[in-house]
Every structure is written in structure tokens, then in C-alpha cells.
Write an enzyme that holds these catalytic residues in place. Structure first.
Site, PDB file in Angstrom:
ATOM      1  N   HIS A  61      58.312  65.646  89.489  1.00  0.00           N
ATOM      2  CA  HIS A  61      58.837  64.987  88.288  1.00  0.00           C
ATOM      3  C   HIS A  61      58.833  65.898  87.060  1.00  0.00           C
ATOM      4  O   HIS A  61      59.199  65.470  85.966  1.00  0.00           O
ATOM      5  CB  HIS A  61      58.010  63.721  88.004  1.00  0.00           C
ATOM      6  CG  HIS A  61      58.667  62.742  87.085  1.00  0.00           C
ATOM      7  ND1 HIS A  61      58.148  62.408  85.851  1.00  0.00           N
ATOM      8  CD2 HIS A  61      59.812  62.027  87.208  1.00  0.00           C
ATOM      9  CE1 HIS A  61      58.929  61.523  85.264  1.00  0.00           C
ATOM     10  NE2 HIS A  61      59.947  61.274  86.053  1.00  0.00           N
ATOM     11  N   LYS A 117      59.940  68.741  84.332  1.00  0.00           N
ATOM     12  CA  LYS A 117      61.178  69.296  83.776  1.00  0.00           C
ATOM     13  C   LYS A 117      60.777  70.533  82.988  1.00  0.00           C
ATOM     14  O   LYS A 117      60.201  70.431  81.898  1.00  0.00           O
ATOM     15  CB  LYS A 117      61.881  68.307  82.845  1.00  0.00           C
ATOM     16  CG  LYS A 117      62.400  67.042  83.525  1.00  0.00           C
ATOM     17  CD  LYS A 117      61.457  65.899  83.356  1.00  0.00           C
ATOM     18  CE  LYS A 117      62.052  64.644  83.972  1.00  0.00           C
ATOM     19  NZ  LYS A 117      61.030  63.631  84.259  1.00  0.00           N
ATOM     20  N   ASP A 175      62.643  84.814  80.910  1.00  0.00           N
ATOM     21  CA  ASP A 175      62.085  86.134  80.578  1.00  0.00           C
ATOM     22  C   ASP A 175      60.608  86.078  80.217  1.00  0.00           C
ATOM     23  O   ASP A 175      60.123  86.893  79.415  1.00  0.00           O
ATOM     24  CB  ASP A 175      62.896  86.783  79.446  1.00  0.00           C
ATOM     25  CG  ASP A 175      64.294  87.186  79.902  1.00  0.00           C
ATOM     26  OD1 ASP A 175      64.508  87.280  81.119  1.00  0.00           O
ATOM     27  OD2 ASP A 175      65.159  87.391  79.033  1.00  0.00           O
ATOM     28  N   HIS A 204      63.820  57.205  76.884  1.00  0.00           N
ATOM     29  CA  HIS A 204      63.194  57.901  77.997  1.00  0.00           C
ATOM     30  C   HIS A 204      62.125  58.891  77.530  1.00  0.00           C
ATOM     31  O   HIS A 204      61.456  59.521  78.340  1.00  0.00           O
ATOM     32  CB  HIS A 204      64.281  58.630  78.804  1.00  0.00           C
ATOM     33  CG  HIS A 204      63.854  59.088  80.149  1.00  0.00           C
ATOM     34  ND1 HIS A 204      63.817  60.420  80.504  1.00  0.00           N
ATOM     35  CD2 HIS A 204      63.428  58.400  81.239  1.00  0.00           C
ATOM     36  CE1 HIS A 204      63.415  60.529  81.748  1.00  0.00           C
ATOM     37  NE2 HIS A 204      63.162  59.333  82.226  1.00  0.00           N
ATOM     38  N   LYS A 229      58.738  60.502  76.386  1.00  0.00           N
ATOM     39  CA  LYS A 229      57.324  60.260  76.640  1.00  0.00           C
ATOM     40  C   LYS A 229      56.538  61.028  75.584  1.00  0.00           C
ATOM     41  O   LYS A 229      56.509  62.261  75.596  1.00  0.00           O
ATOM     42  CB  LYS A 229      56.918  60.759  78.034  1.00  0.00           C
ATOM     43  CG  LYS A 229      57.763  60.185  79.192  1.00  0.00           C
ATOM     44  CD  LYS A 229      58.885  61.092  79.559  1.00  0.00           C
ATOM     45  CE  LYS A 229      59.511  60.822  80.912  1.00  0.00           C
ATOM     46  NZ  LYS A 229      59.993  59.510  81.191  1.00  0.00           N
ATOM     47  N   ASP A 239      47.068  60.389  64.703  1.00  0.00           N
ATOM     48  CA  ASP A 239      46.730  60.748  63.321  1.00  0.00           C
ATOM     49  C   ASP A 239      47.650  61.830  62.751  1.00  0.00           C
ATOM     50  O   ASP A 239      47.215  62.676  61.946  1.00  0.00           O
ATOM     51  CB  ASP A 239      45.264  61.203  63.234  1.00  0.00           C
ATOM     52  CG  ASP A 239      44.287  60.059  63.492  1.00  0.00           C
ATOM     53  OD1 ASP A 239      44.725  58.891  63.502  1.00  0.00           O
ATOM     54  OD2 ASP A 239      43.089  60.331  63.691  1.00  0.00           O
TER      55      ASP A 239
END
Length: 486
Positions: A224, A226, A231, A404, A406, A411
Site C-alpha cells: 500500500h 506510495k 537520484d 483520501h 491521511k 499542536d
């Protein structure tokens, strides 16, 4: 003949009950949360054969024998690499803010490496901006490109990224692409894999879905993450898959997906690179350790830059660390706590921590999409609303598409962004990645993004929620019953 038939019946019955007893014992012997164990036992005794098959398929974290062996074998060399990395003392942060200190200590002790400083960090909230920045970086690449995505869906700007990646491979850049088999099903059924391989790109189908091996490896264990590394200096991660939302799930009825990605330059690319190398070795058996950072890798060394810690989860990585990190972050909150997630099915401990934060005076906001592409998760998440509202948590329902993103902001200083949903699948099962960022400037940027989400949301009214129909409450509780399994 009758005696033989009777004996066969008794053998079948005996085998049936031995199977039920052995699976029951297996569930009881595994150290797992009591609600999860009880849910599995009830499923098995209410629907015995279906329950046993479901448990053997999805009840335990089977990586598969070959991948499990690779995961064990890779750690000695990985540990040596991390030990050598520690010699580059100039890239590691010496101190953290008060709100972030305990979380960074936890991550360093569990993963063996501290947070790195001197990073340039840019928050990207529009798909077009992410795609165009990625294409530009690919075009300027000189040595290597590593990518891993859960979903690569052909169409629109995703095809332009593919074209630029193939052009880079043709001019001698070493390109590696790892995509989840289930998430990127449309990609692997398209001409793109063959075209990319012909261009010289190493394309790997991660965790192949094979029904013939359903009892040997857990099929819903997914890659899952991404991530993009270019380089060994530029890195991307966040919630966005390699999709153009204008060409993706247009018939789902939830609107376009709304995501967030971080583009980074600096030593964070090195620590993310070791995560990728572990994934690559687990999947292919080939060792791919990134080179150590050079002396010029810190674009903001004088000003310390953004201090970032990488947290990786999944089989072969420190167990329960993502969950521990979230709990630590929530309990560190003193004034404000804002969480965004598309899928909200928290553990009891995480739910308790969020409610406790609100009860001790922290301003807690939870931003969720009003419409969800997962019917099961959508209903299960509502079962938690009453307890959250009673504790004083503000629940915002986003109406501008499928939110979508997350993210967690504590604070206005400590930020967590990445691929981790606040559900059981992300907390305990999948290969995930989260960045922990200790920087007030970045916190202000993330706060602005979250404020924009809130401006496009409706605040859930606690009095109205109490008055919802009885059938909705029953449906919520039914799906809540299965929440440990989602």
C-alpha cells in the site's frame, strides 16, 4: 455396506469437529486483541465451514514462505547499512520540539535510526501539480528512479508520467517500478507493462493474486506504499496513487479523490530508499541497498531544515510501530489535534486515546469523507461516532469528493502524513509508510490544507446524530461487529 457408511459418517463428523477445534485452538494461542479473537470465534461457530475457510485465508498474517525467508535474510545486511549510516552524524537531528520528542525517541529505538534534518519539503495538494512536478523531476534524472504504488491506473496524466519514465530508461537511467497486483489490476491488463519493459524499466508485480495459493499467503495483504525516489536525493510520498482522478473510478458515486503528497529533497530520500530496498528484496530476492548520503545532500543544513522520521510497517518491519506512533502522537497533544482519513475503523486503544484527548481539553477534529467507496467501512466507522461526539470530538464530513488524505497534526507542530488509514488494515496488515515531521512551518502549511477541507465539510450535529433512525443504528452495529476483521 451400512456399517461402512456409518463409519464414514462418523469419520467425517470427527474430522469436522477436529478441524473446528484445531482452528479454535489456533485462534486462542495467537496473541491478538480479544474483540478480534471473539469475532473470529463467533464467525467460525455460526458459519463453521465458511468461517474456517475465511480464517485460514484472512485470519493470520501469512507473507508466504519464500517472502518470509527473504525478509529474515535481508536484516543482517540492512542492520549493517543502518549502522554505517549513523556515521553520517551531520544528517541527524540533535533535538526535537517538546511535542515531538517522545515520538522521535520511540521511532529511533524501534527502527534503529533517528530523524534526519536539512530537508527541503513541499506540500502538494493538486493532482496536476504532483504529476507535473514528477514529470519534471523524471526528465531531469541522471542515475536512478525507484517507484512503488498501490494503484497505477492508465489514463490522462498517468500516461504522461509513464512516457517520461520510459524516456528516462532509454537514455540510461535505471528505473525500477513496483506495483501492487490487486490495486494495479487495470495497469497489468493494459499494454503498459510490456511497453515499459521493452523500454528497459524493471516492472515488478508485487504480491501477485493467486487463488491456488490462498492458504499459503494472505491474499488481502497488500503493498500500500506510495513512494518515488530519484537520484537518491528527491523523494515523494503521501496518499496519492499514480492516477489521474478524472480517469479513475468515475462511476463510484463519491466524486474525485482528494489527496496530498510531499515532495522532498535531502537525506530523507536515503532513509526512504532503505524501505524501498527492503520491499524490493522481499519481492524479488535481489539486494538493492541505496548508497550512503554524500556531503552535499543537505539543502538547508545551516537552518536545520525540516526534521523528518520515516516509519515503515508491514511483515518484516517493526511490529505495531505505526499503531504505537499514532497513540504517542495523540497523547502528546496539548492544544489541538486534527486527523483526516478516508477509512476510520480504529482500534479500541486509538479510539480511547482520541476521546481522552478531547476530554482533557484538546480541540480534536476528525475529517472524513461524507461518501465512501467502501460500504463496509463507511457503515462500520459510523458506529464510533456517538462515543466520539460524547467526548467532544468535532466530526467533519467532507463533501468535495472522496477525501483520501491521511494526515495527523498535533499542536500545529508535529505532523504525520503518508499512506496510513486509521483502520485495522493499515495499522496491522499492509505495507505502509508515514512521515513524521517536526517543523512548525510545515505544520502551518498542513493546518491550512486541513482548514480548507473543513471549509468544504459539514459539521456533524450531536443532537441530530442521536435522532438517527433505528435501522441505521442496527446496521452500524452489525458492521461494527466485523470491524476487527476489516
Amino acid at each position: 455396506m451400512a456399517t461402512l457408511y456409518t463409519l464414514a459418517n462418523w469419520l467425517v463428523i470427527l474430522g469436522y469437529w477436529l478441524l473446528i477445534a484445531s482452528v479454535t485452538l489456533r485462534i486462542l494461542m495467537k496473541r491478538r486483541a480479544v474483540p478480534s479473537a471473539m469475532a473470529w470465534l463467533l464467525v467460525i461457530y455460526i458459519l463453521p465451514l465458511v468461517g474456517v475457510i475465511a480464517y485460514l485465508s484472512f485470519g493470520e498474517l501469512h507473507l508466504g514462505k519464500r517472502r518470509a525467508e527473504r525478509a529474515r535474510d535481508m536484516w543482517p545486511s540492512t542492520a549493517n547499512w543502518l549502522k554505517a549510516l549513523k556515521e553520517s552524524k551531520h544528517i541527524f537531528a540533535d533535538e526535537n520540539s517538546t511535542v515531538a520528542e517522545s515520538l522521535f525517541q520511540l521511532c529511533e529505538r524501534r527502527q534503529g535510526v533517528g530523524g534526519v534534518k536539512g530537508n527541503q519539503l513541499q506540500l502538494l495538494t493538486e493532482t496536476d501539480d504532483v504529476m507535473h512536478a514528477l514529470i519534471r523531476d523524471i526528465q531531469l534524472s541522471r542515475h536512478n528512479i525507484e517507484m512503488v504504488f498501490y494503484i497505477w491506473n492508465p489514463g490522462g496524466l498517468a500516461d504522461e508520467v509513464a512516457e517520461s519514465l520510459m524516456a528516462a530508461a532509454r537514455r540510461g537511467v535505471h528505473c525500477r517500478l513496483m506495483l501492487d497486483s490487486a490495486g494495479s489490476l487495470a495497469f497489468f491488463r493494459s499494454p503498459w507493462p510490456a511497453m515499459m519493459r521493452n523500454a528497459g524499466i524493471d516492472v515488478v508485480e508485487s504480491l501477485k493474486v493467486n487463488l491456488m495459493r490462498v492458504f499459503l499467503r494472505r491474499m488481502d495483504l497488500r503493498q500500500h506504499r506510495k513512494m518515488v525516489m530519484i537520484d537518491n536525493y528527491i523523494a515523494y510520498t503521501g496518499s496519492m496513487n499514480l492516477v489521474d482522478p478524472r480517469y479513475f473510478k468515475q462511476d463510484a458515486g463519491v466524486g474525485q479523490w482528494v489527496d496530498l503528497m510531499a515532495r522532498m529533497e535531502g537525506p530523507i530520500a536515503t532513509t526512504m530508499g532503505i524501505v524501498y530496498s527492503c520491499d524490493w528484496e522481499i519481492e524479488t530476492g535481489k539486494r538493492l541497498l541505496p548508497p550512503p548520503p554524500d556531503a552535499n545532500i543537505m539543502p538547508f543544513e545551516e537552518a536545520s531544515g525540516h526534521t523528518i522520521q520515516t516509519i515503515a510497517s508491514g511483515p518484516g518491519f517493526p511490529e505495531d510501530l505505526i499503531h504505537q506512533a499514532l497513540l504517542t502522537a495523540v497523547y502528546a497533544a496539548r492544544e489541538n489535534l486534527v486527523l483526516t482519513t478516508p477509512y476510520f475503523v480504529p482500534s479500541d486503544d486509538l479510539l480511547h486515546a482520541i476521546c481522552t484527548a478531547a476530554l482533557r481539553g484538546v480541540n480534536v477534529s476528525l475529517i472524513l469523507p461524507k461518501k465512501n467507496d467502501s460500504l463496509l467501512v463507511g457503515w462500520a466507522s459510523r458506529a464510533f461516532f456517538a462515543e466520539l461526539l460524547a467526548a467532544g470530538v468535532r466530526i467533519y464530513q467532507f463533501e468535495g469528493g472522496l477525501l483520501h488524505t491521511k494526515s495527523v497534526l498535533v499542536d500545529d507542530e508535529l505532523s504525520l502524513v503518508g499512506t496510513v488509514n486509521l483502520d485495522m488494515r493499515s495499522l496491522w496488515l499492509n505495507f505502509e509508510i508515514t512521515l513524521v515531521i517536526d517543523d512548525q512551518g510545515f505544520g502551518n502549511d498542513l493546518a491550512a490544507v486541513q482548514d480548507d477541507y473543513i471549509s468544504r465539510s459539514t459539521l456533524l450535529n450531536a443532537r441530530d446524530w442521536v435522532k438517527r433512525p433505528l435501522w441505521q443504528r442496527i446496521t452500524e452495529r452489525v458492521f461494527y461487529f466485523f470491524s476487527p476483521l476489516l
